[in-house]
Design a protein around this motif. Structure first.
Motif, PDB file in Angstrom:
ATOM      1  N   ARG A  17       1.855  16.688  -7.939  1.00 53.83           N
ATOM      2  CA  ARG A  17       1.100  15.580  -7.340  1.00 53.83           C
ATOM      3  C   ARG A  17      -0.386  15.723  -7.670  1.00 53.83           C
ATOM      4  N   MET A  18      -0.937  16.894  -7.447  1.00 51.00           N
ATOM      5  CA  MET A  18      -2.369  17.096  -7.666  1.00 51.00           C
ATOM      6  C   MET A  18      -2.741  16.966  -9.143  1.00 51.00           C
ATOM      7  N   ASP A  19      -1.884  17.463 -10.026  1.00 49.44           N
ATOM      8  CA  ASP A  19      -2.154  17.367 -11.460  1.00 49.44           C
ATOM      9  C   ASP A  19      -2.124  15.908 -11.941  1.00 49.44           C
ATOM     10  N   THR A  20      -1.282  15.096 -11.330  1.00 50.47           N
ATOM     11  CA  THR A  20      -1.090  13.701 -11.740  1.00 50.47           C
ATOM     12  C   THR A  20      -2.022  12.747 -11.000  1.00 50.47           C
ATOM     13  N   ARG A  21      -2.638  13.200  -9.933  1.00 53.43           N
ATOM     14  CA  ARG A  21      -3.442  12.338  -9.066  1.00 53.43           C
ATOM     15  C   ARG A  21      -4.537  11.559  -9.793  1.00 53.43           C
ATOM     16  N   PRO A  22      -5.318  12.153 -10.699  1.00 49.70           N
ATOM     17  CA  PRO A  22      -6.374  11.364 -11.354  1.00 49.70           C
ATOM     18  C   PRO A  22      -5.851  10.125 -12.094  1.00 49.70           C
ATOM     19  N   VAL A  23      -4.774  10.253 -12.842  1.00 43.10           N
ATOM     20  CA  VAL A  23      -4.240   9.087 -13.560  1.00 43.10           C
ATOM     21  C   VAL A  23      -3.562   8.116 -12.606  1.00 43.10           C
ATOM     22  N   HIS A  24      -2.975   8.627 -11.524  1.00 40.02           N
ATOM     23  CA  HIS A  24      -2.387   7.765 -10.491  1.00 40.02           C
ATOM     24  C   HIS A  24      -3.479   6.902  -9.853  1.00 40.02           C
ATOM     25  N   LEU A  25      -4.609   7.511  -9.485  1.00 40.36           N
ATOM     26  CA  LEU A  25      -5.706   6.754  -8.870  1.00 40.36           C
ATOM     27  C   LEU A  25      -6.268   5.724  -9.833  1.00 40.36           C
ATOM     28  N   GLU A  26      -6.394   6.068 -11.085  1.00 37.99           N
ATOM     29  CA  GLU A  26      -6.879   5.110 -12.088  1.00 37.99           C
ATOM     30  C   GLU A  26      -5.907   3.940 -12.217  1.00 37.99           C
ATOM     31  N   PHE A  27      -4.619   4.222 -12.173  1.00 39.38           N
ATOM     32  CA  PHE A  27      -3.587   3.181 -12.221  1.00 39.38           C
ATOM     33  C   PHE A  27      -3.745   2.224 -11.038  1.00 39.38           C
ATOM     34  N   LEU A  28      -3.959   2.771  -9.838  1.00 41.43           N
ATOM     35  CA  LEU A  28      -4.115   1.926  -8.649  1.00 41.43           C
ATOM     36  C   LEU A  28      -5.390   1.081  -8.722  1.00 41.43           C
ATOM     37  N   LYS A  29      -6.443   1.623  -9.307  1.00 45.20           N
ATOM     38  CA  LYS A  29      -7.717   0.901  -9.416  1.00 45.20           C
ATOM     39  C   LYS A  29      -7.664  -0.220 -10.447  1.00 45.20           C
ATOM     40  N   ASN A  30      -6.742  -0.143 -11.373  1.00 44.73           N
ATOM     41  CA  ASN A  30      -6.648  -1.122 -12.467  1.00 44.73           C
ATOM     42  C   ASN A  30      -5.233  -1.677 -12.590  1.00 44.73           C
ATOM     43  N   PRO A  31      -4.765  -2.394 -11.567  1.00 44.56           N
ATOM     44  CA  PRO A  31      -3.398  -2.920 -11.628  1.00 44.56           C
ATOM     45  C   PRO A  31      -3.272  -4.024 -12.678  1.00 44.56           C
ATOM     46  N   PRO A  32      -2.054  -4.296 -13.102  1.00 41.66           N
ATOM     47  CA  PRO A  32      -1.859  -5.370 -14.077  1.00 41.66           C
ATOM     48  C   PRO A  32      -2.189  -6.732 -13.472  1.00 41.66           C
ATOM     49  N   ALA A  33      -2.409  -7.705 -14.318  1.00 39.03           N
ATOM     50  CA  ALA A  33      -2.689  -9.067 -13.857  1.00 39.03           C
ATOM     51  C   ALA A  33      -1.582  -9.530 -12.908  1.00 39.03           C
ATOM     52  N   GLY A  34      -1.999 -10.167 -11.830  1.00 38.48           N
ATOM     53  CA  GLY A  34      -1.046 -10.694 -10.862  1.00 38.48           C
ATOM     54  C   GLY A  34      -0.720  -9.744  -9.727  1.00 38.48           C
ATOM     55  N   VAL A  35      -1.167  -8.495  -9.808  1.00 37.67           N
ATOM     56  CA  VAL A  35      -0.905  -7.503  -8.754  1.00 37.67           C
ATOM     57  C   VAL A  35      -2.240  -7.057  -8.159  1.00 37.67           C
ATOM     58  N   THR A  36      -2.299  -7.031  -6.833  1.00 37.41           N
ATOM     59  CA  THR A  36      -3.474  -6.539  -6.126  1.00 37.41           C
ATOM     60  C   THR A  36      -3.043  -5.422  -5.194  1.00 37.41           C
ATOM     61  N   VAL A  37      -3.688  -4.278  -5.292  1.00 36.27           N
ATOM     62  CA  VAL A  37      -3.407  -3.169  -4.382  1.00 36.27           C
ATOM     63  C   VAL A  37      -4.198  -3.423  -3.105  1.00 36.27           C
ATOM     64  N   LYS A  38      -3.502  -3.497  -1.977  1.00 35.15           N
ATOM     65  CA  LYS A  38      -4.135  -3.755  -0.683  1.00 35.15           C
ATOM     66  C   LYS A  38      -4.453  -2.468   0.070  1.00 35.15           C
ATOM     67  N   VAL A  39      -3.499  -1.533   0.085  1.00 28.05           N
ATOM     68  CA  VAL A  39      -3.647  -0.266   0.802  1.00 28.05           C
ATOM     69  C   VAL A  39      -2.889   0.793   0.013  1.00 28.05           C
ATOM     70  N   ALA A  40      -3.479   1.980  -0.093  1.00 29.64           N
ATOM     71  CA  ALA A  40      -2.786   3.101  -0.734  1.00 29.64           C
ATOM     72  C   ALA A  40      -3.245   4.384  -0.061  1.00 29.64           C
ATOM     73  N   SER A  41      -2.289   5.236   0.257  1.00 30.12           N
ATOM     74  CA  SER A  41      -2.625   6.483   0.926  1.00 30.12           C
ATOM     75  C   SER A  41      -1.520   7.503   0.713  1.00 30.12           C
ATOM     76  N   PRO A  42      -1.899   8.775   0.592  1.00 30.01           N
ATOM     77  CA  PRO A  42      -0.852   9.798   0.638  1.00 30.01           C
ATOM     78  C   PRO A  42      -0.306   9.887   2.064  1.00 30.01           C
ATOM     79  N   ARG A  43       0.945  10.226   2.172  1.00 31.94           N
ATOM     80  CA  ARG A  43       1.552  10.527   3.475  1.00 31.94           C
ATOM     81  C   ARG A  43       1.446  12.032   3.651  1.00 31.94           C
ATOM     82  N   LEU A  44       1.093  12.453   4.854  1.00 31.49           N
ATOM     83  CA  LEU A  44       0.871  13.873   5.111  1.00 31.49           C
ATOM     84  C   LEU A  44       2.014  14.480   5.915  1.00 31.49           C
ATOM     85  N   GLY A  45       2.352  15.717   5.564  1.00 32.39           N
ATOM     86  CA  GLY A  45       3.363  16.456   6.310  1.00 32.39           C
ATOM     87  C   GLY A  45       2.751  17.104   7.541  1.00 32.39           C
TER      88      GLY A  45
END
Length: 95
Positions: A17-45
């Motif tokens: 998760r931590m190794d992949t997090r930077p590209v995951h966050l970039e993906f969420l910041k730049n969604p494809p046309a027609g998609v808007t990210v409203k809320v995103a959060s890790p779930r905590l144990g």
């Protein structure tokens, strides 16, 4: 239309998760046309460490929402042991 995604990480996958997090966050910041990210959060144990994800998006339909989540870097590295994708009511609250 709003869609809610939840994912539960595979056991012992915090480093992945931590190794992949930077590209995951970039993906969420730049969604494809027609998609808007409203809320995103890790779930905590119970230990306060990330153990999953919760994301709400606005997408044209469920197929577009599924395609979005299928292309998330976390999905591409098989981080999740279980996922759900559900349509949500499009309700605005005036607090």
């Amino acid at each position: 239309m709003l869609f809610g995604f939840t994912g539960t990480d595979k056991a012992d996958s915090l480093q992945l998760r931590m190794d992949t997090r930077p590209v995951h966050l970039e993906f969420l910041k730049n969604p494809p046309a027609g998609v808007t990210v409203k809320v995103a959060s890790p779930r905590l144990g119970e230990d306060g460490k990330p153990m999953g994800s919760m994301v709400i998006i606005d997408a044209p339909d469920k197929a577009a929402a599924q395609a979005f989540f299928d292309n998330d870097p976390y999905a591409k590295v098989s981080l999740f042991q279980a996922t759900t994708l559900e349509a949500l009511a499009d309700i605005a609250f005036d607090w």
